[in-house]
Design a protein around this motif. Structure first.
Motif, mmCIF file in Angstrom:
data_model
loop_
_atom_site.group_PDB
_atom_site.id
_atom_site.type_symbol
_atom_site.label_atom_id
_atom_site.label_comp_id
_atom_site.label_asym_id
_atom_site.label_seq_id
_atom_site.Cartn_x
_atom_site.Cartn_y
_atom_site.Cartn_z
ATOM 1 N N PHE A 81 8.792 17.682 -16.863
ATOM 2 C CA PHE A 81 9.393 19.311 -16.746
ATOM 3 C C PHE A 81 9.491 19.480 -15.331
ATOM 4 O O PHE A 81 10.038 20.507 -14.935
ATOM 5 N N ALA A 82 7.995 19.838 -14.964
ATOM 6 C CA ALA A 82 7.610 19.814 -13.462
ATOM 7 C C ALA A 82 6.914 19.168 -12.727
ATOM 8 O O ALA A 82 5.603 18.980 -12.257
ATOM 9 N N GLY A 83 6.982 17.995 -12.718
ATOM 10 C CA GLY A 83 5.991 16.528 -12.057
ATOM 11 C C GLY A 83 7.079 15.921 -11.232
ATOM 12 O O GLY A 83 8.345 16.840 -10.856
ATOM 13 N N ARG A 84 6.431 14.922 -10.557
ATOM 14 C CA ARG A 84 7.003 14.814 -9.152
ATOM 15 C C ARG A 84 6.857 12.922 -9.300
ATOM 16 O O ARG A 84 5.514 12.563 -9.941
ATOM 17 N N ARG A 85 7.691 12.190 -8.570
ATOM 18 C CA ARG A 85 7.600 11.493 -8.784
ATOM 19 C C ARG A 85 7.631 10.648 -7.135
ATOM 20 O O ARG A 85 8.702 10.871 -6.475
ATOM 21 N N ARG A 86 6.706 10.198 -6.361
ATOM 22 C CA ARG A 86 6.441 9.382 -5.174
ATOM 23 C C ARG A 86 7.281 7.691 -4.997
ATOM 24 O O ARG A 86 6.420 6.965 -5.797
ATOM 25 N N LEU A 87 8.293 7.993 -4.308
ATOM 26 C CA LEU A 87 8.896 6.923 -4.694
ATOM 27 C C LEU A 87 8.875 5.899 -3.076
ATOM 28 O O LEU A 87 9.511 6.831 -1.424
ATOM 29 N N PRO A 88 8.176 5.256 -2.437
ATOM 30 C CA PRO A 88 8.337 4.660 -0.816
ATOM 31 C C PRO A 88 9.732 4.386 -1.070
ATOM 32 O O PRO A 88 10.642 3.817 -1.567
ATOM 33 N N TRP A 89 9.712 4.609 0.722
ATOM 34 C CA TRP A 89 10.963 3.671 1.187
ATOM 35 C C TRP A 89 11.516 1.570 0.584
ATOM 36 O O TRP A 89 12.573 1.513 0.377
ATOM 37 N N THR A 90 10.658 1.624 1.013
ATOM 38 C CA THR A 90 10.780 0.144 -0.206
ATOM 39 C C THR A 90 11.175 0.277 -1.959
ATOM 40 O O THR A 90 12.165 -0.836 -1.370
ATOM 41 N N ALA A 91 11.335 1.459 -2.177
ATOM 42 C CA ALA A 91 11.285 1.578 -3.563
ATOM 43 C C ALA A 91 12.875 1.938 -3.487
ATOM 44 O O ALA A 91 13.706 1.841 -4.388
ATOM 45 N N VAL A 92 13.571 2.995 -2.198
ATOM 46 C CA VAL A 92 14.585 2.817 -2.075
ATOM 47 C C VAL A 92 15.675 1.947 -2.057
ATOM 48 O O VAL A 92 15.609 1.987 -0.572
ATOM 49 N N GLU A 93 16.964 1.619 -3.104
ATOM 50 C CA GLU A 93 17.703 0.451 -2.801
ATOM 51 C C GLU A 93 18.990 1.473 -2.123
ATOM 52 O O GLU A 93 19.916 0.810 -0.232
ATOM 53 N N ARG A 94 19.016 2.547 -2.246
ATOM 54 C CA ARG A 94 21.035 3.084 -1.669
ATOM 55 C C ARG A 94 20.577 4.318 -1.736
ATOM 56 O O ARG A 94 20.311 5.122 -3.233
ATOM 57 N N ILE A 95 21.316 5.104 -1.200
ATOM 58 C CA ILE A 95 21.410 6.267 -1.182
ATOM 59 C C ILE A 95 22.670 6.692 -0.815
ATOM 60 O O ILE A 95 23.221 5.939 0.298
ATOM 61 N N THR A 96 23.448 7.757 -1.464
ATOM 62 C CA THR A 96 24.716 7.788 -2.007
ATOM 63 C C THR A 96 25.256 9.170 -2.757
ATOM 64 O O THR A 96 24.440 9.938 -2.848
ATOM 65 N N VAL A 97 26.718 9.134 -2.376
ATOM 66 C CA VAL A 97 26.978 11.110 -2.642
ATOM 67 C C VAL A 97 28.016 10.350 -4.207
ATOM 68 O O VAL A 97 29.488 9.522 -3.387
ATOM 69 N N ASP A 98 27.775 10.898 -5.184
ATOM 70 C CA ASP A 98 29.190 10.662 -5.949
ATOM 71 C C ASP A 98 30.122 11.884 -6.119
ATOM 72 O O ASP A 98 29.014 12.996 -6.656
ATOM 73 N N ARG A 99 31.169 11.521 -5.940
ATOM 74 C CA ARG A 99 32.300 12.747 -5.846
ATOM 75 C C ARG A 99 33.201 12.811 -6.738
ATOM 76 O O ARG A 99 33.711 11.688 -6.754
#
Length: 143
Positions: A81-99
Motif C-alpha cells: 500500500f505505501a511501502g518501498r523496496r530497495r533494489l541494489p543494482w546487483t539485484a536488477v537483472e533486466r530493465i525492459t519495456v513491454d509494448r
C-alpha cells in the motif's frame, strides 16, 4: 545539513491530478447511487464499497506518490500500500519495456526484473513515458 542528491538521482510519481480524479469518481458514484436510490440497500451498499475502494486507491496515491526512484546505488520501488523496496543494482537483472496493442490502442509497461520479483510500472504510475524512464534507468546504472 542534507547531502546534495547525485545528479543521476531521480524519481517518478503518479500525476498530481490522479488522486483528485479518483476521489471525484468516488463522490460521483455515491451521489449517483443516492440519486437513483430505489430503496434497495444492496445497490447502495455496492456503490459504497466501490466508492470506498476508489477512495482507498486515491489515498495510496496521496500517501505514497513516488512509485520509482533511482540513484547510483540502485532503484527503490513501491511495494504494497505505501511501502518501498530497495533494489541494489546487483539485484536488477533486466530493465525492459513491454509494448502491447489491443483494440487499436498500444500500452507500454516498464518492467524491472529483480530475479525473484518483477516490478511493473505504467504511464500513470510514472507520469512519464515508460520507454524514457527505462532509458534513464539504464543511464543511471553503473557500468
Amino acid at each position: 545539513m542534507r547531502p546534495h542528491p547525485s545528479p543521476t538521482a531521480r524519481q517518478w510519481r503518479v500525476p498530481a491530478r490522479l488522486p483528485a480524479l479518483k476521489l471525484a469518481g468516488a463522490v460521483a458514484l455515491l451521489a449517483l447511487a443516492l440519486l437513483l436510490d430505489e430503496g434497495d440497500p444492496v445497490q447502495l451498499g455496492l456503490a459504497a464499497v466501490a466508492a470506498a475502494a476508489l477512495a482507498g486507491w486515491a489515498a495510496r496515491d496521496l500517501v505514497a506518490p513516488v512509485r520509482l526512484a533511482v540513484d547510483p546505488e540502485g532503484v527503490t520501488v513501491a511495494r504494497g500500500f505505501a511501502g518501498r523496496r530497495r533494489l541494489p543494482w546487483t539485484a536488477v537483472e533486466r530493465i525492459t519495456v513491454d509494448r502491447r496493442a489491443r483494440l487499436g490502442l498500444t500500452s507500454e509497461v516498464l518492467e524491472i526484473d529483480a530475479g525473484e520479483s518483477l516490478h511493473l510500472f505504467g504511464r500513470l504510475d510514472l507520469d512519464a513515458d515508460p520507454a524514457e524512464v527505462a532509458e534513464a534507468l539504464r543511464e543511471a546504472r553503473p557500468r
